[in-house]
Structures are given as structure tokens and as C-alpha cells.
Scaffold this active site. Structure first.
Site, PDB file in Angstrom:
ATOM      1  N   CYS A  29       0.820  -1.225   0.000  1.00  0.00           N
ATOM      2  CA  CYS A  29       0.000   0.000   0.000  1.00  0.00           C
ATOM      3  C   CYS A  29       0.846   1.264   0.000  1.00  0.00           C
ATOM      4  CB  CYS A  29      -0.917   0.022   1.214  1.00  0.00           C
ATOM      5  SG  CYS A  29      -1.993  -1.393   1.299  1.00  0.00           S
TER       6      CYS A  29
ATOM      7  N   HIS B 156      -3.072   6.884   3.760  1.00  0.00           N
ATOM      8  CA  HIS B 156      -3.544   5.637   3.152  1.00  0.00           C
ATOM      9  C   HIS B 156      -4.873   5.261   3.804  1.00  0.00           C
ATOM     10  CE1 HIS B 156      -3.949   1.649   1.763  1.00  0.00           C
ATOM     11  NE2 HIS B 156      -3.485   1.049   2.846  1.00  0.00           N
TER      12      HIS B 156
ATOM     13  N   ASN C 227     -10.099  -0.370   1.439  1.00  0.00           N
ATOM     14  CA  ASN C 227      -8.656  -0.233   1.250  1.00  0.00           C
ATOM     15  C   ASN C 227      -8.305  -0.657  -0.178  1.00  0.00           C
ATOM     16  OD1 ASN C 227      -5.901  -0.543   1.184  1.00  0.00           O
ATOM     17  ND2 ASN C 227      -5.747  -1.694   3.099  1.00  0.00           N
TER      18      ASN C 227
HETATM   19  N1  ACO Z   1     -16.877  -9.576  10.968  1.00  0.00           N
HETATM   20  C1  ACO Z   1     -17.123  -9.961  12.234  1.00  0.00           C
HETATM   21  N2  ACO Z   1     -16.132 -10.351  13.072  1.00  0.00           N
HETATM   22  C2  ACO Z   1     -14.878 -10.325  12.585  1.00  0.00           C
HETATM   23  C3  ACO Z   1     -14.571  -9.940  11.280  1.00  0.00           C
HETATM   24  C4  ACO Z   1     -15.640  -9.563  10.456  1.00  0.00           C
HETATM   25  N3  ACO Z   1     -15.458  -9.153   9.181  1.00  0.00           N
HETATM   26  N4  ACO Z   1     -13.238 -10.015  11.094  1.00  0.00           N
HETATM   27  C5  ACO Z   1     -12.729 -10.442  12.258  1.00  0.00           C
HETATM   28  N5  ACO Z   1     -13.709 -10.643  13.170  1.00  0.00           N
HETATM   29  C6  ACO Z   1     -13.587 -11.096  14.531  1.00  0.00           C
HETATM   30  C7  ACO Z   1     -12.344 -11.882  14.766  1.00  0.00           C
HETATM   31  O1  ACO Z   1     -12.513 -13.231  14.379  1.00  0.00           O
HETATM   32  C8  ACO Z   1     -12.159 -11.750  16.254  1.00  0.00           C
HETATM   33  O2  ACO Z   1     -13.019 -12.647  16.895  1.00  0.00           O
HETATM   34  P1  ACO Z   1     -12.512 -13.481  18.163  1.00  0.00           P
HETATM   35  O3  ACO Z   1     -12.180 -12.425  19.193  1.00  0.00           O
HETATM   36  O4  ACO Z   1     -13.683 -14.317  18.496  1.00  0.00           O
HETATM   37  O5  ACO Z   1     -11.321 -14.234  17.710  1.00  0.00           O
HETATM   38  C9  ACO Z   1     -12.698 -10.345  16.558  1.00  0.00           C
HETATM   39  O6  ACO Z   1     -13.485  -9.992  15.410  1.00  0.00           O
HETATM   40  C10 ACO Z   1     -11.633  -9.292  16.774  1.00  0.00           C
HETATM   41  O7  ACO Z   1     -10.638  -9.435  15.785  1.00  0.00           O
HETATM   42  P2  ACO Z   1      -9.370  -8.517  15.769  1.00  0.00           P
HETATM   43  O8  ACO Z   1      -8.514  -8.924  14.612  1.00  0.00           O
HETATM   44  O9  ACO Z   1      -8.740  -8.437  17.105  1.00  0.00           O
HETATM   45  O10 ACO Z   1     -10.044  -7.105  15.501  1.00  0.00           O
HETATM   46  P3  ACO Z   1      -9.367  -5.702  15.292  1.00  0.00           P
HETATM   47  O11 ACO Z   1      -9.969  -4.718  16.185  1.00  0.00           O
HETATM   48  O12 ACO Z   1      -7.868  -5.792  15.230  1.00  0.00           O
HETATM   49  O13 ACO Z   1      -9.855  -5.319  13.821  1.00  0.00           O
HETATM   50  C11 ACO Z   1      -8.977  -5.292  11.596  1.00  0.00           C
HETATM   51  C12 ACO Z   1      -9.496  -6.157  12.734  1.00  0.00           C
HETATM   52  C13 ACO Z   1     -10.089  -4.404  11.104  1.00  0.00           C
HETATM   53  C14 ACO Z   1      -8.517  -6.221  10.482  1.00  0.00           C
HETATM   54  C15 ACO Z   1      -7.805  -4.420  12.084  1.00  0.00           C
HETATM   55  O14 ACO Z   1      -6.895  -5.215  12.779  1.00  0.00           O
HETATM   56  C16 ACO Z   1      -7.090  -3.719  10.962  1.00  0.00           C
HETATM   57  O15 ACO Z   1      -7.625  -2.852  10.317  1.00  0.00           O
HETATM   58  N6  ACO Z   1      -5.806  -4.059  10.739  1.00  0.00           N
HETATM   59  C17 ACO Z   1      -5.015  -3.423   9.708  1.00  0.00           C
HETATM   60  C18 ACO Z   1      -5.279  -4.104   8.423  1.00  0.00           C
HETATM   61  C19 ACO Z   1      -4.728  -3.335   7.274  1.00  0.00           C
HETATM   62  O16 ACO Z   1      -4.778  -2.140   7.229  1.00  0.00           O
HETATM   63  N7  ACO Z   1      -4.216  -4.074   6.292  1.00  0.00           N
HETATM   64  C20 ACO Z   1      -3.790  -3.502   5.092  1.00  0.00           C
HETATM   65  C21 ACO Z   1      -2.351  -3.223   5.122  1.00  0.00           C
HETATM   66  S1  ACO Z   1      -1.860  -2.418   3.739  1.00  0.00           S
HETATM   67  C22 ACO Z   1      -1.528  -3.420   2.366  1.00  0.00           C
HETATM   68  O17 ACO Z   1      -0.412  -3.457   1.931  1.00  0.00           O
HETATM   69  C23 ACO Z   1      -2.607  -4.211   1.733  1.00  0.00           C
END
Ligand code: ACO
Length: 338
Positions: free
Chosen positions: A117, A257, A287
Site C-alpha cells: 500500500c 492511506h 482499502n
Molecule cells: N466480521 C465480524 N467479526 C470479525 C470480522 C468480520 N469481518 N473479522 C474479524 N472478526 C472477529 C475476529 O474473528 C475476532 O473474533 P474473536 O475475538 O472471536 O477471535 C474479533 O473480530 C476481533 O478481531 P481482531 O482482529 O482483534 O479485531 P481488530 O480490532 O484488530 O480489527 C482489523 C481487525 C479491522 C482487520 C484491524 O486489525 C485492521 O484494520 N488491521 C489493519 C489491516 C490493514 O490495514 N491491512 C492492510 C495493510 S496495507 C496493504 O499493503 C494491503
């Protein structure tokens, strides 16, 4: 401040977003998720998804054509095309070569750049060097992705986060004091496993097993990437500002981003930049990886939010791990001949 005689800036911009909108409610029908969860954790409400017949080069070509029209420059004047993408049409030839053919940029060299990204800002800084050195006069930098093609639509941890799109910027000489004022690029390969597409390369060539094990999809440790992003966005922007001889009080507009609203809010807070000076469109597009910053920048310019003379900071993070930030004194439209 960057020491050079040739000031380089953006002299034309264009973007392309697929027409098809997929809402969170649509995703509720296919994976165990909810609109409430996605909005609360990410700020995303909907995203654009390319149809089966559309590849990254197709939307990138449209974005590139629009950038050239915006600049009023024929494709034959482009000296170099850099395409930042994690979703090339194929392993080779490069997507940049496919676009070079499509737009008939017959005098342009072309290569792809892989920095996740952060790729668009990496490309912008790389492309600028060719103009600052005097080697080239016009460089087309494109960030383009069809991430929908490499998402596991059964994995709720990743499939709700991303969207497709392309943004292009034509670089050229601008009046002294304008354009790129400072930049900071970084990488930490030790975090490479946090966000990757494991299959299909020389490490794990495609086989029946890799397909069955879903190795050709994005794998991400979301929470670890989140923590990295929270730390690096503010740091990278401050380093780019320092390189420009500026501080966060000098920022007129921030283009972060667009990965997650909470990450954007945290970066703005760290930089002490009020949210009315921060571009946010993650709600509409999700994203779009390397495309997110040019799409957001063009939208801000089109809406008249960014005006000539503004100090604009672009900052991104991504797979690699990588990060990249730059400061631009916005002077589009005041272009020089040459
Ligand atoms: N719907 C419902 N529940 C979900 C979903 C969903 N879509 N996705 C995950 N969960 C659940 C998980 O299974 C977890 O459940 P559990 O506690 O029973 O195990 C719970 O929600 C919490 O999951 P976390 O991963 O701890 O949630 P978090 O608050 O970290 O949010 C997220 C997850 C949105 C992915 C966040 O971590 C994030 O945005 N990370 C950065 C990702 C990113 O920006 N990536 C791109 C990088 S750039 C590139 O080069 C592509």
C-alpha cells in the site's frame, strides 16, 4: 529541504473506480459478518469491485488516460511509467508495459514497483528522482489494484477490508519552491509474514496443493498490522516533514492511506492535525492498497479542498512491511513548459 535545481510536482491526475458497489449488507449474505462490525472496526461502508473480465491494467489505463488529459500532455511525451501494484495482470510482462502499450506511450520506459500500500508514494519519490537528475521530463506514476481477485471471499478477516481502484499522477517540472519538498521511505522485512500472498511465486509455485490450501489469497495478521500502522503513520509523516524543513503545524492537508478509519484518526492525533484537514474516503472505497492515496488526493483536489500553495502530506504503510511519506507544495496548474 531537498537540494536540487529542478522542482518536481504533479501536473495531471486521474483515477478510475469500478462501477459495481458491494455494501457491507451484501457481504453479510456471504460471510459471517455484520455492517455494524465492519463500520465500527474499520469505517468501511462499501467498496468497488471489478467484474470478472477487468484486470488491473484496464482500470489503470483509464486512470492514466485521465491524468494525461488533465495535464494536456500527449502520451508520446511520457519518458517513464511506474506502476505500483500488488495485483499485476500476471507475473510478467509487467503491468506497466501493458499500460504503455494501451496508452501508446511509445517513448516511455516502464517498470512495476512492489511496496504494498506504500507503493504509490514509493513510486512518486522514485519517479521524481529521474526528473530531478535531468534524465527524464515526464514520469507517469500509477497506483492500481484489483485486490478482489486475490481475496479469500470465505475469510471474513480480510475480504471485508479491501476494494478495487486506480489512481495516476503525471510528474513534471513545476515552479521553484513547488512540488516535492521532502520524503521518507522505509521498510522492515522482518514483518513480511504479517501480510502476504504465499503461493504462486518461486517459493511456492502454483500446484493443486497450493490451491486446495488457499495459498493464492491474501493472508494477514490484522491486529499486528494494525499496531504497526498506528506507530508508523505518524512517525513517517514527521520524518518527511523534517526532510522538508517543516513541522506538523505547517500541514494544510493530510492524505493518509485509506485502510481503516481508526488508523487514520490515530495518525491525525499523533500529528496534531484536526480531522477537517484529513482526507477520508475509506467509507466509500475500502482499502484500495496502492491506489488509495492517488484516489484520495484527486478527490480532495477535485472538491477544491486542496488549493495551490497548500502543504500536502501523503503517508502510507503496507505489505513488506513498508512505509512512505512525502510533502508536496501543491502548485498544479502553474506548470512550466519543458
Ligand atoms: N466480521 C465480524 N467479526 C470479525 C470480522 C468480520 N469481518 N473479522 C474479524 N472478526 C472477529 C475476529 O474473528 C475476532 O473474533 P474473536 O475475538 O472471536 O477471535 C474479533 O473480530 C476481533 O478481531 P481482531 O482482529 O482483534 O479485531 P481488530 O480490532 O484488530 O480489527 C482489523 C481487525 C479491522 C482487520 C484491524 O486489525 C485492521 O484494520 N488491521 C489493519 C489491516 C490493514 O490495514 N491491512 C492492510 C495493510 S496495507 C496493504 O499493503 C494491503
Amino acid at each position: 529541504m531537498m537540494e536540487n535545481n529542478i522542482a518536481v510536482g504533479i501536473i495531471g491526475m486521474g483515477s478510475c473506480l469500478p462501477e459495481k458497489i458491494v455494501t457491507n449488507r451484501d457481504l453479510e449474505k456471504t460471510v459471517n459478518t455484520s455492517d455494524e462490525w465492519i463500520v465500527e472496526r474499520t469505517g468501511i461502508k462499501e467498496r468497488r469491485i471489478a467484474d470478472d473480465a477487468t484486470a488491473t491494467s484496464d482500470i489503470a489505463t483509464i486512470a492514466a488516460t485521465r491524468a494525461l488529459k488533465d495535464a494536456g500532455i500527449p502520451a508520446s511525451e511520457i519518458d517513464l511509467i511506474i506502476v505500483a501494484t500488488a495485483t499485476p495482470d500476471m507475473m510478467f510482462p509487467s503491468t506497466s508495459c501493458i499500460i504503455q502499450k494501451n496508452i501508446q506511450a511509445v517513448n516511455a520506459a516502464a517498470f512495476d514497483l512492489a511496496a504494498g500500500c506504500s507503493g504509490f508514494v514509493y513510486g512518486l519519490v522514485t519517479g521524481s528522482q529521474f526528473i530531478q537528475s535531468g534524465l527524464y521530463k515526464k514520469v507517469l506514476v500509477i497506483g492500481a489494484e484489483t485486490l478482489s481477485k486475490i481475496l479469500d471471499w470465505q475469510d471474513r478477516n480480510t475480504c471485508v477490508l479491501f476494494g478495487d481502484g486506480a489512481g495516476a499522477a503525471l510528474l513534471g517540472q513545476v515552479p521553484a519552491g513547488c512540488g516535492l519538498l521532502g520524503a521518507h521511505l522505509g521498510a522492515d522485512g522482518s514483518g513480511g509474514d504479517l501480510l502476504k500472498l504465499p503461493g504462486g511465486g518461486s517459493r511456492l509455485p502454483a500446484s493443486t496443493a497450493t490451491v486446495n490450501e488457499r495459498k493464492h489469497f491474501v493472508h494477514m495478521s490484522g491486529n499486528e498490522v494494525f499496531k504497526f500502522a498506528i506507530k508508523i503513520m505518524g512517525e513517517a509523516a514527521l520524518k518527511a516533514l523534517e526532510a522538508a524543513g517543516l513541522g506538523s503545524q505547517d500541514v494544510d492537508y493530510l492524505i493518509p492511506h485509506q485502510a481503516n478509519l481508526r488508523i487514520i484518526h490515530s495518525a491525525a492525533k499523533r500529528l496534531k492535525i484536526p480531522l477537517d484537514k484529513v482526507m477520508i474516503n475509506v467509507d466509500k472505497y475500502g482499502n484500495t492498497s496502492a491506489a488509495s492515496i492517488p484516489i484520495a488526493l484527486e478527490e480532495a483536489v477535485d472538491h477544491g479542498i486542496i488549493k495551490n500553495g497548500d502543504n500536502v502530506v501523503l503517508v502510507g504503510f503496507g505489505a513488506g512491511l513498508t512505509w512512505a511519506a512525502c510533502v508536496i507544495k501543491w502548485c498544479k496548474g502553474e506548470k512550466l513548459i519543458g
